[in-house]
Enzyme design. Sequence first.
Site, PDB file in Angstrom:
ATOM      1  N   ASP A 160       0.820  -1.209   0.000  1.00 42.15           N
ATOM      2  CA  ASP A 160       0.000   0.000   0.000  1.00 42.15           C
ATOM      3  C   ASP A 160       0.863   1.272   0.000  1.00 42.15           C
ATOM      4  O   ASP A 160       2.096   1.197  -0.009  1.00 42.15           O
ATOM      5  CB  ASP A 160      -0.922  -0.059   1.238  1.00 42.15           C
ATOM      6  CG  ASP A 160      -2.297   0.531   0.970  1.00 42.15           C
ATOM      7  OD1 ASP A 160      -2.416   1.372   0.063  1.00 42.15           O
ATOM      8  OD2 ASP A 160      -3.242   0.165   1.688  1.00 42.15           O
ATOM      9  N   GLU A 193      -1.129   1.720  -5.100  1.00 43.44           N
ATOM     10  CA  GLU A 193      -0.947   3.161  -4.833  1.00 43.44           C
ATOM     11  C   GLU A 193      -2.059   3.978  -5.503  1.00 43.44           C
ATOM     12  O   GLU A 193      -1.907   5.163  -5.733  1.00 43.44           O
ATOM     13  CB  GLU A 193       0.473   3.638  -5.116  1.00 43.44           C
ATOM     14  CG  GLU A 193       1.000   3.390  -6.491  1.00 43.44           C
ATOM     15  CD  GLU A 193       0.346   4.293  -7.519  1.00 43.44           C
ATOM     16  OE1 GLU A 193      -0.599   3.794  -8.176  1.00 43.44           O
ATOM     17  OE2 GLU A 193       0.771   5.448  -7.669  1.00 43.44           O
ATOM     18  N   GLY A 195      -3.342   4.379  -8.283  1.00 50.60           N
ATOM     19  CA  GLY A 195      -3.213   5.058  -9.567  1.00 50.60           C
ATOM     20  C   GLY A 195      -2.655   6.464  -9.449  1.00 50.60           C
ATOM     21  O   GLY A 195      -2.591   7.203 -10.441  1.00 50.60           O
ATOM     22  N   ASN A 197       0.317   7.654  -9.184  1.00 52.59           N
ATOM     23  CA  ASN A 197       1.531   7.948  -9.948  1.00 52.59           C
ATOM     24  C   ASN A 197       1.569   7.216 -11.279  1.00 52.59           C
ATOM     25  O   ASN A 197       2.634   6.871 -11.780  1.00 52.59           O
ATOM     26  CB  ASN A 197       2.759   7.575  -9.112  1.00 52.59           C
ATOM     27  CG  ASN A 197       2.782   8.289  -7.783  1.00 52.59           C
ATOM     28  OD1 ASN A 197       3.122   9.473  -7.700  1.00 52.59           O
ATOM     29  ND2 ASN A 197       2.367   7.592  -6.726  1.00 52.59           N
ATOM     30  N   ASP A 215     -10.387   3.626  -3.220  1.00 52.69           N
ATOM     31  CA  ASP A 215     -11.060   2.455  -2.646  1.00 52.69           C
ATOM     32  C   ASP A 215     -12.513   2.340  -3.098  1.00 52.69           C
ATOM     33  O   ASP A 215     -13.262   3.315  -3.117  1.00 52.69           O
ATOM     34  CB  ASP A 215     -11.014   2.517  -1.117  1.00 52.69           C
ATOM     35  CG  ASP A 215      -9.630   2.217  -0.592  1.00 52.69           C
ATOM     36  OD1 ASP A 215      -8.698   2.063  -1.419  1.00 52.69           O
ATOM     37  OD2 ASP A 215      -9.463   2.145   0.633  1.00 52.69           O
TER      38      ASP A 215
HETATM   39  C1  GLA Z   1      -6.001   1.370   1.614  1.00 50.31           C
HETATM   40  C2  GLA Z   1      -6.199   0.369   0.487  1.00 50.31           C
HETATM   41  C3  GLA Z   1      -7.336  -0.565   0.869  1.00 50.31           C
HETATM   42  C4  GLA Z   1      -7.005  -1.285   2.163  1.00 50.31           C
HETATM   43  C5  GLA Z   1      -6.717  -0.274   3.264  1.00 50.31           C
HETATM   44  C6  GLA Z   1      -6.183  -0.944   4.528  1.00 50.31           C
HETATM   45  O1  GLA Z   1      -7.084   2.219   1.757  1.00 50.31           O
HETATM   46  O2  GLA Z   1      -6.477   1.030  -0.707  1.00 50.31           O
HETATM   47  O3  GLA Z   1      -7.566  -1.513  -0.165  1.00 50.31           O
HETATM   48  O4  GLA Z   1      -5.898  -2.129   1.966  1.00 50.31           O
HETATM   49  O5  GLA Z   1      -5.757   0.679   2.845  1.00 50.31           O
HETATM   50  O6  GLA Z   1      -5.939  -0.022   5.546  1.00 50.31           O
END
Ligand code: GLA
Length: 431
Positions: A160, A193, A195, A197, A215
Amino acid sequence: MKKLLLVAATALLLASQVSDAQNRRRPDAPLPKWEGLAETPQMGWSSWNKFGTEINEKLIKETADQMVELGLVDAGYVYLNLDDGWHGERDEQGFVHEDKEKFPSGMKALADYLHSKGIKLGIYSDAGTNTCACYTGSLGHEYQDAYMYAQWGVDYLKYDWCYTNNVDPKGAYTLMRNALRKAGRPIFFSMCEWGSNKPWEWAAEVGHSWRTTGDITARFGGNSKQRGWGQSVLEIIEQNEPLRQYAGPGHWNDPDMLEVGNGMSVSEDRAHFTMWCMMAAPLILGNDITNMTPEALATVTNKEIIAIDQDPLGIQGLRLKKEGDLQYWFKPLENGDWAFCILNGGEEDRTIAIDWSALEVNDEFSSRSTDFATVNYDVKDLWNASAKPFTTLVKGKGKQRGQMVTSVATVTVNAHDVATFRLSPVPEKKK
Ligand code: GLA
């Protein structure tokens, strides 16, 4: 003679020094990513969408048992991914450990348990100082963490992008790729990440998939800007659609995990799942597997829809056209087949007369074209087993040569639903 021997010995010594220097790699020298792990988009389950950080050994083992019991593993869902919330503390030397209260038997025992059931273990970390839920990140510990994952028997890492002030994205993801390779165990590398970058422009050599969006949330339509947080299925489709030329075997666009079974209607779940398959997206379930409705299970185990996603050509589908709330999608498949999907993003059911001549596809990216004028395709409705099969073209008796008469097909696509077909060219009959 003596002089000659001396010259020969010196030459040998020099030669061995040169090859020593060649063999001794700098510790930070680039290493290739693991190949052969992502010939088709990855399939599995992740804890995040439903459980957040509330995960533990009992839940994970029960999930694994049910993945086998319900036939999900047989359907291709082979990864079981722990998302955020598994981390415990680092020890004095900086090695990471699991949260002993949540995972009392330890990560190695969990991996062994999953492997004994034909399931692979995925784990989660972050390129920054902390994960998004504020557990320890991998920054400065990349090689140590990769080493630990390999020791435990981990098969998949989602990496992440929270808490990465002043961290270079390409550098950070490449560093972890190198570390995973160095650790010696093939581990799928899922970059996350969002998208930010444009990883599609540089990460084919780095990861096996990269997130293309923020998300997801269990919502079909609507605008996240108005709502605040979480992107809807329709919004994500808009963001992922233009990126198709960057995806292919070994490196996939990832429009985030599935929300099937997390609160949308059955038709919305079906449309969401189908569109992820049309876009050759990773299929990572995000619901409670231990408590699944028959409808959700039937949706995610439709073999013919999964086959669209997992087609060996690995070509992300294209949107031929958008007419108001209706979207017409095609995806080239093996053996000259096509997947064809009409998505109704609107609130009204629609009945559409299909005019194949207005649906010809000429896909420069894949060098594939439909040819409804001369090729007859069998059309199979993949969500409606009782639907009568039909063909695209009727070359009827008495028709003038070359004249195209398309069979009239009327298709109803309900609100927030899809109609999905597989077109297979009918072999020409020998005269
Ligand atoms: C980010 C990711 C999610 C998840 C959360 C966990 O938001 O994009 O898919 O993994 O972190 O904290």
